[in-house]
Design a protein around this motif. Structure first.
Motif, mmCIF file in Angstrom:
data_model
loop_
_atom_site.group_PDB
_atom_site.id
_atom_site.type_symbol
_atom_site.label_atom_id
_atom_site.label_comp_id
_atom_site.label_asym_id
_atom_site.label_seq_id
_atom_site.Cartn_x
_atom_site.Cartn_y
_atom_site.Cartn_z
ATOM 1 N N LYS A 275 -6.843 75.381 61.966
ATOM 2 C CA LYS A 275 -6.607 76.761 61.561
ATOM 3 C C LYS A 275 -7.829 77.617 61.882
ATOM 4 C CE LYS A 275 -3.745 75.499 57.525
ATOM 5 N NZ LYS A 275 -3.641 75.574 56.053
ATOM 6 N N ALA A 276 -7.591 78.874 62.206
ATOM 7 C CA ALA A 276 -8.663 79.872 62.284
ATOM 8 C C ALA A 276 -8.614 80.696 61.002
ATOM 9 C CB ALA A 276 -8.473 80.775 63.494
ATOM 10 N N HIS A 277 -9.775 80.967 60.400
ATOM 11 C CA HIS A 277 -9.796 81.829 59.215
ATOM 12 C C HIS A 277 -9.105 83.151 59.567
ATOM 13 C CE1 HIS A 277 -11.360 84.638 56.191
ATOM 14 N NE2 HIS A 277 -11.505 83.562 55.422
ATOM 15 N N PRO A 278 -8.320 83.703 58.626
ATOM 16 C CA PRO A 278 -7.575 84.942 58.920
ATOM 17 C C PRO A 278 -8.423 86.074 59.499
ATOM 18 C CG PRO A 278 -6.833 84.021 56.845
ATOM 19 C CD PRO A 278 -8.002 83.171 57.286
ATOM 20 N N LYS A 279 -9.734 86.100 59.187
ATOM 21 C CA LYS A 279 -10.586 87.166 59.716
ATOM 22 C C LYS A 279 -11.451 86.716 60.893
ATOM 23 C CE LYS A 279 -10.680 89.803 55.412
ATOM 24 N NZ LYS A 279 -11.493 90.351 54.316
ATOM 25 N N ASP A 280 -11.260 85.477 61.331
ATOM 26 C CA ASP A 280 -11.995 84.983 62.496
ATOM 27 C C ASP A 280 -11.150 85.276 63.737
ATOM 28 O OD1 ASP A 280 -13.415 83.682 64.452
ATOM 29 O OD2 ASP A 280 -13.495 81.740 63.448
ATOM 30 N N TYR A 281 -11.293 86.481 64.257
ATOM 31 C CA TYR A 281 -10.438 86.915 65.356
ATOM 32 C C TYR A 281 -10.739 86.157 66.647
ATOM 33 C CZ TYR A 281 -9.564 90.469 61.894
ATOM 34 O OH TYR A 281 -9.232 91.095 60.715
ATOM 35 N N ARG A 282 -11.994 85.788 66.847
ATOM 36 C CA ARG A 282 -12.323 84.973 68.020
ATOM 37 C C ARG A 282 -11.679 83.590 67.901
ATOM 38 N NH1 ARG A 282 -11.903 83.878 72.677
ATOM 39 N NH2 ARG A 282 -13.367 82.435 73.640
ATOM 40 N N GLY A 283 -11.697 83.015 66.707
ATOM 41 C CA GLY A 283 -11.042 81.726 66.497
ATOM 42 C C GLY A 283 -9.557 81.788 66.815
ATOM 43 N N LYS A 284 -8.909 82.893 66.424
ATOM 44 C CA LYS A 284 -7.489 83.069 66.739
ATOM 45 C C LYS A 284 -7.266 83.189 68.243
ATOM 46 C CE LYS A 284 -5.954 85.233 62.436
ATOM 47 N NZ LYS A 284 -5.287 86.407 61.836
ATOM 48 N N GLU A 285 -8.169 83.897 68.917
ATOM 49 C CA GLU A 285 -8.057 84.026 70.369
ATOM 50 C C GLU A 285 -8.156 82.661 71.061
ATOM 51 O OE1 GLU A 285 -10.066 88.490 70.945
ATOM 52 O OE2 GLU A 285 -11.133 86.687 71.588
ATOM 53 N N ILE A 286 -9.021 81.794 70.535
ATOM 54 C CA ILE A 286 -9.197 80.475 71.143
ATOM 55 C C ILE A 286 -7.902 79.670 71.063
ATOM 56 C CG2 ILE A 286 -10.377 78.257 70.883
ATOM 57 C CD1 ILE A 286 -12.898 79.884 70.060
ATOM 58 N N ILE A 287 -7.199 79.772 69.933
ATOM 59 C CA ILE A 287 -5.899 79.088 69.840
ATOM 60 C C ILE A 287 -4.960 79.599 70.922
ATOM 61 C CG2 ILE A 287 -3.879 78.651 68.387
ATOM 62 C CD1 ILE A 287 -5.685 78.892 65.937
ATOM 63 N N GLU A 288 -4.915 80.917 71.118
ATOM 64 C CA GLU A 288 -4.056 81.493 72.162
ATOM 65 C C GLU A 288 -4.480 81.006 73.549
ATOM 66 O OE1 GLU A 288 -3.259 85.745 71.794
ATOM 67 O OE2 GLU A 288 -3.917 85.652 69.697
ATOM 68 N N GLU A 289 -5.792 80.888 73.759
ATOM 69 C CA GLU A 289 -6.273 80.398 75.048
ATOM 70 C C GLU A 289 -5.806 78.961 75.292
ATOM 71 O OE1 GLU A 289 -10.496 80.904 74.958
ATOM 72 O OE2 GLU A 289 -10.362 83.099 74.846
ATOM 73 N N ILE A 290 -5.854 78.130 74.254
ATOM 74 C CA ILE A 290 -5.404 76.744 74.400
ATOM 75 C C ILE A 290 -3.917 76.709 74.743
ATOM 76 C CG2 ILE A 290 -5.020 74.558 73.170
ATOM 77 C CD1 ILE A 290 -7.632 75.127 71.626
ATOM 78 N N PHE A 291 -3.128 77.578 74.119
ATOM 79 C CA PHE A 291 -1.710 77.660 74.470
ATOM 80 C C PHE A 291 -1.529 78.066 75.935
ATOM 81 C CE2 PHE A 291 -0.757 76.878 70.193
ATOM 82 C CZ PHE A 291 0.615 76.791 70.013
ATOM 83 N N GLY A 292 -2.421 78.927 76.421
ATOM 84 C CA GLY A 292 -2.378 79.308 77.830
ATOM 85 C C GLY A 292 -2.656 78.122 78.743
ATOM 86 N N TYR A 293 -3.631 77.289 78.363
ATOM 87 C CA TYR A 293 -3.929 76.095 79.159
ATOM 88 C C TYR A 293 -2.776 75.098 79.110
ATOM 89 C CZ TYR A 293 -8.744 77.815 79.263
ATOM 90 O OH TYR A 293 -9.858 78.586 79.462
ATOM 91 N N ILE A 294 -2.119 75.004 77.954
ATOM 92 C CA ILE A 294 -0.951 74.115 77.845
ATOM 93 C C ILE A 294 0.084 74.500 78.893
ATOM 94 C CG2 ILE A 294 1.010 73.480 76.370
ATOM 95 C CD1 ILE A 294 -0.868 73.737 73.940
ATOM 96 N N GLU A 295 0.314 75.807 79.027
ATOM 97 C CA GLU A 295 1.296 76.295 79.986
ATOM 98 C C GLU A 295 0.821 76.060 81.427
ATOM 99 O OE1 GLU A 295 4.986 77.658 80.859
ATOM 100 O OE2 GLU A 295 4.172 77.315 78.853
ATOM 101 N N GLU A 296 -0.466 76.325 81.662
ATOM 102 C CA GLU A 296 -1.000 76.202 83.023
ATOM 103 C C GLU A 296 -1.004 74.758 83.513
ATOM 104 O OE1 GLU A 296 -4.909 77.802 85.555
ATOM 105 O OE2 GLU A 296 -4.599 78.381 83.453
ATOM 106 N N LEU A 297 -1.195 73.810 82.602
ATOM 107 C CA LEU A 297 -1.271 72.401 82.984
ATOM 108 C C LEU A 297 0.054 71.667 82.813
ATOM 109 C CD1 LEU A 297 -4.766 71.704 81.396
ATOM 110 C CD2 LEU A 297 -4.242 71.611 83.843
ATOM 111 N N LYS A 298 1.097 72.411 82.455
ATOM 112 C CA LYS A 298 2.412 71.798 82.265
ATOM 113 C C LYS A 298 2.824 71.069 83.542
ATOM 114 C CE LYS A 298 5.418 73.942 79.689
ATOM 115 N NZ LYS A 298 6.435 74.924 79.222
#
Length: 558
Positions: free
Chosen positions: A393-416
């Motif tokens: 989990k990313a803390h609700p106010k850790d906006y960079r942490g939330k972005e990192i989760i989105e980036e990982i989802f992007g890599y999941i798609e790119e490496l599919k």
């Protein structure tokens, strides 16, 4: 520990923690700090230590994580019912907050150990009719709200906690502050000890868990003045907690005789952060029985009877046949892979080398580090297939942490189609046990020196899972390269820039995966199982809460 109980003669050690992971169904924890606190309660029962825990009831928990198809995190409350797990005590106390008397009551949770010893945990609660709607919410959200809300919580925990223990008739001889959130208890102790700091210091033990400056709570005095009761109180806080702002760590440091960090390296970092203060170091551990999966429990029960209450016996794991170790691991891995496939439907394989990364999603932990060079990662995968499982989990106010989760989802798609990757939502104690026992390799890539200790890798080692980590925190003490696991960038000399360090670490990560980890896993299975056994023999036998708490008893409590 019987002699310790005799010395105390009915007295208690009060263990204060803002969060505490008692069990999965009670969401009063957010991550490592709370899980450690829960393990302290569990091991205190095993060792028959006279400990009483103190925390907040956190009626709405931390948060329930929801992730959409793009990895965007949203948060739901975790409403739960204390009455389903504990009993309401008849005692009430008052804490003066913002010129109002806030009433505090207490829930009692009783942890029963394997030896049937009971450890009481007091969970403080302001949510009842006599309080204003605003005050009823103080104990709702773990780490929620703004600075005002957080300081109110810390007043209830520290001041209200002391008063509640007195009201309930506990005879406390040591107050152990697990991080600075509860350090206002020192002001209450000053008042009851004729404002004598030397007497208060004799009563207080303080453990700090973070080498990150932002992890040490600090409050502006304008806010403090608004919430506390009187100028005399303000002067006391300025004297011991800092002149320009109230630093809760500094308050605890100035009024504790025993101060420690949670790894040897963390002690050094802490002394640099707070010059003039001398820290000890008791490296963290985990509760062995709680963090061993059913398949390894059964294995240890057969070959190492008594290990649950005496985890030092895990040092004898060499006597366990390799094929039984491997079969227990295969069973744990099957459970995890089947769970991932049910949740994500991506067809992960039971035989592919599986790498796990699960912890708080925040920038310094570098969750997406392995994706820094996708061409190198594809080359690694060509040497032998890998699959990756993430959670956190990313803390609700850790906006960079939330972005990192989105980036990982992007890599999941790119490496599919090349590498199977899953990100599991709502990381909790149950999912953690599945992951630390079910993956083949436990990956940890923090930016040095920001990992104070870390405990997830210790849990993995208890299940024979191989650690692959940046040498920081506990891994500096636990890693024997190529024997107990693998390090990332261990030979970096002084004088390197952060960019150079990152480049060396990244190159080492890919090289070791391609030329060490993958060939050994696929082609030299006996050697791989030897590292698994070394993980248990040389890591699990030592990095456990039984050893940790025995050191607290002899060094801090007596």
């Amino acid at each position: 520990m019987e002699e310790f109980n005799n010395v105390l003669n009915g007295a208690k050690i009060a263990y204060f923690s803002m969060e505490i992971g008692l069990k999965n169904e009670i969401p009063t924890y957010s991550g490592g700090l709370g899980i450690l606190a829960g393990d302290v309660i569990r091991v205190s029962g095993d060792l028959s230590l006279p400990v009483v825990g103190v925390s907040l009831v956190s009626r709405k928990g931390y948060f329930k994580q929801k992730l959409d198809a793009y990895g965007r995190q949203s948060e739901d409350v975790q409403d739960w019912s204390p009455e389903e797990h504990m009993k309401l005590l008849p005692a009430e106390v008052t804490v003066r907050i913002q010129q109002r008397d806030v009433r505090v009551r207490a829930w009692l949770y009783e942890h029963k150990s394997l030896a049937q010893d009971t450890i009481p945990v007091i969970l403080l609660d302001t949510d009842f009719e006599v309080n204003s709607p605003e005050d009823r919410m103080i104990t709702d959200h773990l780490y929620g709200g703004d600075s005002r809300y957080r300081f109110k919580q810390e007043m209830v925990l520290g001041i209200g906690g002391i008063r509640m223990l007195d009201e309930l008739g506990f005879h406390i001889v040591k107050y152990h502050m697990n991080e600075g959130h509860s350090s206002l208890l020192t002001t209450e102790l000053l008042r009851s000890n004729e404002m004598d700091p030397s007497r208060v210091k004799e009563l207080c033990v303080f453990t700090t868990h973070t080498p990150v400056a932002s992890g040490h709570d600090a409050f502006p005095y304008d806010l403090v003045r608004e919430l506390i009761d009187g100028e005399h109180e303000l002067e006391m806080l300025q004297k011991y907690g800092g002149e320009s702002e109230l630093n809760m760590t500094l308050l605890a440091l100035n009024l504790s005789d025993y101060i420690n960090g949670v790894a040897k390296k963390h002690r050094e970092i802490s002394e640099k952060m707070f010059p003039g203060y001398k820290f000890k170091s008791i490296t963290n551990g985990v509760h062995s029985y709680n963090w061993v999966c059913s398949h390894f429990r059964e294995l240890y029960d057969r070959h190492l009877p008594g290990w649950a209450n005496e985890p030092e016996l895990l040092v004898r794991v060499k006597s366990v046949p390799n094929d039984e170790i491997w079969q227990a691991h295969k069973n744990a891995k099957k459970e995890l892979v089947d769970f991932v496939n049910r949740e994500k439907g991506i067809g992960m394989d039971h035989h592919t080398l599986t790498i796990g990364f699960a912890r708080r999603m925040t920038e310094y932990k570098r969750p997406a580090f392995i994706f820094s060079d996708l061409e190198r990662l594809r080359k690694v995968n060509n040497a032998g297939n890998i699959q990756l499982i993430f959670a956190g989990k990313a803390h609700p106010k850790d906006y960079r942490g939330k972005e990192i989760i989105e980036e990982i989802f992007g890599y999941i798609e790119e490496l599919k189609g090349t590498i199977k990757i899953a990100f599991l939502e709502n990381y909790d104690m149950n999912l953690a046990l599945k992951m630390v026992s079910g993956v083949d390799v436990w990956l940890n890539t923090p930016k040095r020196p920001f990992e104070a200790s870390g405990t997830s890798g210790m849990k993995a080692a208890h299940n024979g899972v191989v650690n692959f980590s940046v040498p920081d925190g506990w891994w500096l003490e636990g890693c024997v390269p190529g024997v107990t696991g693998y390090s990332i960038g261990s030979r970096i000399g002084p004088g390197k820039s952060p960019e150079e360090i990152e480049e060396i670490e990244l190159d080492d990560l890919y090289n070791k995966l391609e030329y060490n980890v993958i060939p050994k896993y696929y082609e030299r299975r006996d050697e791989w199982v030897t590292i698994m056994k070394n993980s248990v023999e040389m890591i699990a036998y030592y990095f456990n809460c039984h050893r940790m708490m025995r050191r607290y008893v002899t060094e801090a409590y007596l």
